[in-house]
Scaffold this active site. Structure first.
Site, short mmCIF file in Angstrom:
data_model
loop_
_atom_site.label_atom_id
_atom_site.label_comp_id
_atom_site.label_asym_id
_atom_site.label_seq_id
_atom_site.Cartn_x
_atom_site.Cartn_y
_atom_site.Cartn_z
N HIS A 157 12.98 2.02 -12.08
CA HIS A 157 13.13 0.59 -11.70
C HIS A 157 12.48 0.29 -10.35
O HIS A 157 12.88 -0.66 -9.68
CB HIS A 157 14.60 0.17 -11.66
CG HIS A 157 15.41 0.64 -12.82
ND1 HIS A 157 15.62 -0.11 -13.96
CD2 HIS A 157 16.05 1.83 -13.04
CE1 HIS A 157 16.37 0.59 -14.82
NE2 HIS A 157 16.63 1.76 -14.28
N SER A 278 -11.56 -7.21 4.98
CA SER A 278 -11.40 -8.64 4.77
C SER A 278 -12.35 -9.37 5.69
O SER A 278 -12.59 -8.95 6.82
CB SER A 278 -9.96 -9.05 5.08
OG SER A 278 -9.90 -10.42 5.41
N LYS A 284 -7.33 -5.47 7.78
CA LYS A 284 -7.12 -5.18 6.36
C LYS A 284 -8.01 -4.05 5.83
O LYS A 284 -9.16 -3.94 6.18
CB LYS A 284 -7.40 -6.43 5.51
CG LYS A 284 -6.42 -7.56 5.74
CD LYS A 284 -5.08 -7.35 5.04
CE LYS A 284 -5.16 -7.49 3.53
NZ LYS A 284 -5.13 -8.85 3.05
N GLU A 291 -7.34 -2.39 -7.70
CA GLU A 291 -6.96 -3.66 -8.34
C GLU A 291 -7.84 -3.96 -9.54
O GLU A 291 -7.38 -4.48 -10.56
CB GLU A 291 -7.06 -4.80 -7.32
CG GLU A 291 -6.07 -4.69 -6.17
CD GLU A 291 -6.40 -5.67 -5.06
OE1 GLU A 291 -7.10 -5.26 -4.10
OE2 GLU A 291 -6.00 -6.83 -5.14
#
Ligand code: ARG
Length: 459
Positions: A157, A278, A284, A291
């Site tokens: 979970h 970024s 970043k 992704e």
């Protein structure tokens, strides 16, 4: 102007819209090498069977070599008015060698040709997936080896459950990829029959040798039913279903990388060459590759869905609908190819933040099960009672704002007077993972044994 290939029956050329909907050369030129291989095998067989002369086959083979050169050099004049790769190659062959080229299409049709070309292409892709996944498995086994006793939180979970080792976690993916590989190899074995020589749908009256062309093209044997042979696209469906499952596995690992690289987790660091910055936020380091791997199943499952829907309800045998199989299939297979390569790049050079993993593993009462097991073993308590006592100890630790091993012996004895100081031996993270020695468990010894097993398998 009438069409070169069927001009005998037609006075007019096609409407521009007819050409636009009919044309497939823009995408089926990817089958050029398979089409050439099929033509070479077919021409040689026709000559060996005495159907065309050896002078003609020599001309044809020479011409096909030139066609191949032109395609490789990028000088081949692909023509949209010639619709597809099969007619483009045959027309160019005619320009190069003259009348002999006209004999190549004896005892075959574009229907068995396209089925053969596409099957050859898919078989090559299956082998490439298998090899790519093997490289990814090797990268994962290397990480497992280096992290056989790196403790991390194991989750259910996405809540901390019990401590595990990062090595064990990596090997979980090695298992998934092994099943993917075996699905791809199963699909390869079932795609082992050559459609070539089934002709348009009914076979041919020429005395051809289908065994010969099947062997020449690397198939096991020829298909046994000509109707099935030209209508069948199971080999693509199976490949895309196995690819879909594989892409799901990759997406789960990709999602874990996204989570692990977040500042909140900080479990791993991707190599610079697999991170992006970024344009506005200098701090970043984005896991874009992960992704994108996470996103690829959309295209791959989409390809499978579109082929299933396209084939549904099509009567025997070939229908032009089936030309719609290629774009989604190419796209889906390309997507998987790239996803495997990107994942391999990420896993090979991922750096593991061992202290952060360990720190996190100690949070969330992850050794509560070890405590309950100890109560069963040391105090002969029924597991249900041990579960209850442990629950009270977790509540006590929570109230105190510490971990289980932050409770004093006296505090523990308030929940269960028989507890002794030996309990502290099982509360440590290392003790916890070391004790999971059941076959398939997370203990570092087990992980090392599994690493050895996989090294052997992958060598
Ligand atoms: N371009 C066609 C395809 O991809 C080749 C077969 C065409 N056959 C035919 N009879 N029109 O499916």
């Amino acid at each position: 102007m009438g069409n070169k290939m069927w001009g005998g029956r037609f006075a007019d050329g096609p409407d521009a819209i007819m050409e636009a909907i009919n044309v497939s050369i823009d995408f089926d030129q990817r089958l050029a090498m398979q089409d050439l291989a099929g033509s070479r095998a077919h021409a040689q067989m026709l000559s060996d069977c005495g159907i065309i002369s050896s002078a003609d086959v020599a001309e044809i083979l020479k011409g096909l070599d030139q066609v191949e050169q032109e395609i490789v050099n990028g000088t081949f004049p692909f023509r949209r008015d010639l619709e597809d790769i099969h007619m483009n190659i045959e027309a160019r062959l005619t320009e190069i060698v003259g009348p002999a080229a006209g004999r190549l299409h004896t005892a075959r049709s574009r229907n068995d040709q396209v089925a053969t070309d596409f099957k050859l292409h898919v078989r090559e892709r299956l082998v490439a997936f298998d090899e790519g996944l093997k490289q990814l498995q090797i990268a994962l086994v290397n990480q497992a080896d280096a992290n056989a006793d790196t403790v991390m939180p194991g989750f259910t979970h996405l809540q901390t459950a019990q401590p595990v080792t990062f090595g064990h976690h990596c090997l979980a993916y090695v298992e998934m990829l092994a099943r993917d590989r075996s699905r791809f190899m199963d699909a390869h074995a079932r795609a082992g029959q050559s459609p070539l020589g089934s002709a348009a749908l009914a076979g041919t009256s020429f005395p051809i040798n289908r065994e010969q062309t099947a062997k020449a093209l690397g198939f096991d044997d020829p298909t046994r039913n000509s109707l099935d042979a030209v209508a069948d696209r199971d080999f693509v469906l199976e490949t895309l279903s196995a690819a879909s499952i594989c892409s799901i596995h990759l997406s789960r690992l990709a999602e874990e990388i996204v989570i692990w690289t977040s500042a909140q987790f900080n479990f791993v660091r991707l190599p610079d060459k697999f991170s992006t910055g970024s344009s506005i936020m200098p701090q970043k380091r984005n896991p874009d590759a992960a992704e994108l791997v996470r996103a690829k199943p959309g295209r791959i499952i989409g390809a499978l869905t579109s082929l299933l829907v396209m084939l549904k309800g099509l009567p025997m045998t070939y229908s032009k609908d089936m030309q719609e199989d290629k774009e989604p299939a190419f796209d889906g297979m390309d997507a998987l190819d790239l996803a495997i390569a990107a994942m391999t790049g990420m896993m090979a050079d991922l750096t593991v933040n061992k202290p952060a993993m360990r720190d996190s593993a100690g949070k969330g009462f992850s050794t509560a099960t070890d405590l309950a097991d100890w109560l069963v073993r040391a105090l002969d308590m029924p597991f249900r009672d041990a579960h209850h006592v442990t629950g009270r100890l977790v509540a006590a630790a929570e109230a105190k704002g510490c971990d289980l091993d932050g409770l004093t012996l006296d505090e523990m004895r308030e929940a269960e007077p028989k507890i002794t100081s030996e309990v502290f031996d099982v509360l440590g993270l290392d003790n916890s993972v070391k004790s999971r020695t059941s076959f398939g468990g997370t203990s570092p010894d087990n992980v090392r044994a599994q690493v050895a097993f996989w090294r052997e398998q992958l060598s």
